[in-house]
Enzyme design. Structure first.
Site, mmCIF file in Angstrom:
data_model
loop_
_atom_site.group_PDB
_atom_site.id
_atom_site.type_symbol
_atom_site.label_atom_id
_atom_site.label_comp_id
_atom_site.label_asym_id
_atom_site.label_seq_id
_atom_site.Cartn_x
_atom_site.Cartn_y
_atom_site.Cartn_z
ATOM 1 N N CYS A 77 -38.407 80.082 24.271
ATOM 2 C CA CYS A 77 -39.406 80.641 23.363
ATOM 3 C C CYS A 77 -40.428 81.253 24.298
ATOM 4 O O CYS A 77 -40.852 80.601 25.269
ATOM 5 C CB CYS A 77 -40.046 79.549 22.518
ATOM 6 S SG CYS A 77 -41.525 80.113 21.648
ATOM 7 N N CYS A 89 -39.501 87.993 22.075
ATOM 8 C CA CYS A 89 -39.483 86.834 21.180
ATOM 9 C C CYS A 89 -38.037 86.396 21.012
ATOM 10 O O CYS A 89 -37.193 87.183 20.560
ATOM 11 C CB CYS A 89 -40.079 87.239 19.830
ATOM 12 S SG CYS A 89 -39.942 85.970 18.565
HETATM 13 N N1 DGL Z 1 -42.571 83.480 20.747
HETATM 14 C C1 DGL Z 1 -41.553 83.325 19.801
HETATM 15 C C2 DGL Z 1 -40.201 83.032 20.417
HETATM 16 O O1 DGL Z 1 -39.952 83.413 21.523
HETATM 17 C C3 DGL Z 1 -41.780 82.695 18.464
HETATM 18 C C4 DGL Z 1 -42.838 81.674 18.228
HETATM 19 C C5 DGL Z 1 -43.079 81.465 16.741
HETATM 20 O O2 DGL Z 1 -43.626 82.370 16.124
HETATM 21 O O3 DGL Z 1 -42.657 80.412 16.217
HETATM 22 O O4 DGL Z 1 -39.342 82.460 19.814
#
Ligand code: DGL
EC number: 5.1.1.3
Length: 278
Positions: A189, A75
């Site tokens: 993301c 993440c």
């Molecule tokens: N998948 C996450 C990232 O890489 C976060 C997405 C979220 O919860 O807003 O930032």
């Protein structure tokens, strides 16, 4: 089944699945515990303080309970905000996810690169530092999108979405000053590579969309081998005959949620064969 000392892969939702496929290729023998913090989802619209408090505390509980060998924070939002806190609080190797600005700068011919991430990620000083260090000869244009996170989650649930919604999100990046010259887009993301096909479909010209999953997988392999050699083992996860090439991979949710049949099918394709709750 070998459930001991798994690789704990962490995200706010299903975004980390975009890292999981590369990880499973580089660590085919490792049992995976994929944690989706749906109790805290979404991260991208939260404050730095909320993420910096929630993520290390939750990971601390998870590490105590499941005793993983390795932690992969799949993440960008959690990594760019909370990685130093997690590293100092936990006694295990941690792989973080950072926007792939360095490879993007190498690949860009126009020297104008786009960074699509969550609102929280794109405002991090970490992104400034990456841009200064690795893309000083490029113009780096950033755009936050919470909608793409929602669209990726919906896609995994099997919901059909209108391509116009993707178009709208991509346009917000490309219509910024000098955005017309962007040739490489960093998917900063982990949810976004899951909708790369849709983004490619609505791109007004060929754009190269890149992410950091391969680098994360290589780093995880390196750390796992390093750990094994310190314990004088060939691998941390010796598989027995019945398990050959099939470690027990689980998806753990931090809060109750409805599990749809279509979603189950989709995550099964990603090698996650059991769903559990914290
Ligand atoms: N998948 C996450 C990232 O890489 C976060 C997405 C979220 O919860 O807003 O930032």
């Amino acid at each position: 089944m070998a459930t001991s000392h798994p690789v704990l892969v962490f995200d706010s939702g299903i975004g980390g699945l975009s890292v999981l496929s590369a990880l499973r290729k580089s660590l085919p023998e490792a049992p995976i515990l994929y944690v989706a913090d749906n109790g805290g989802f979404p991260y991208g619209t939260k404050s730095e303080a909320e993420i910096a408090t929630r993520v290390p505390a939750l990971l601390g509980r998870l590490v105590e309970r499941y005793d993983p060998a390795l932690l992969v924070i799949a993440c960008n939002t959690a990594s760019t905000i909370a990685l130093p806190f997690v590293r100092s609080a936990l006694q295990l190797p941690v792989v973080g996810t950072v926007p792939a600005i360095k490879p993007a700068a190498k690949l860009s011919k126009s020297h104008v690169i786009g960074v699509l991430g969550t609102e929280a990620t794109i405002r991090q000083p970490y992104v400034d530092h990456l841009s200064e260090e690795f893309a000083s000869d490029c113009k780096v244009i950033r755009q936050g999108s919470a909608n793409l996170v929602t669209l990726a989650e919906a896609k995994l649930r099997g919901e059909k979405s209108n391509l116009a919604l993707y178009q709208q999100e991509l346009n917000r990046l490309l219509e910024q000053p000098e955005g017309g010259q962007i040739d490489v887009v960093v998917l900063a993301c982990t949810h976004f590579p899951l909708v790369k096909e849709e983004l490619e479909a609505v791109a007004p010209r060929p754009l190269l969309f890149i992410d950091g999953s391969e680098g994360i997988a290589r780093r995880a392999r390196y750390l796992a081998d390093d750990l094994a050699s310190k314990c004088e083992l060939k691998s941390l996860w010796p598989l027995n005959e019945n398990e050959k090439n099939q470690p027990n991979n689980k998806l753990l949710y931090t809060a109750p949620t409805e599990i749809l049949g279509c979603f189950k099918e989709n995550i099964k394709k990603q090698g996650l064969n059991e769903i559990v709750f914290l």
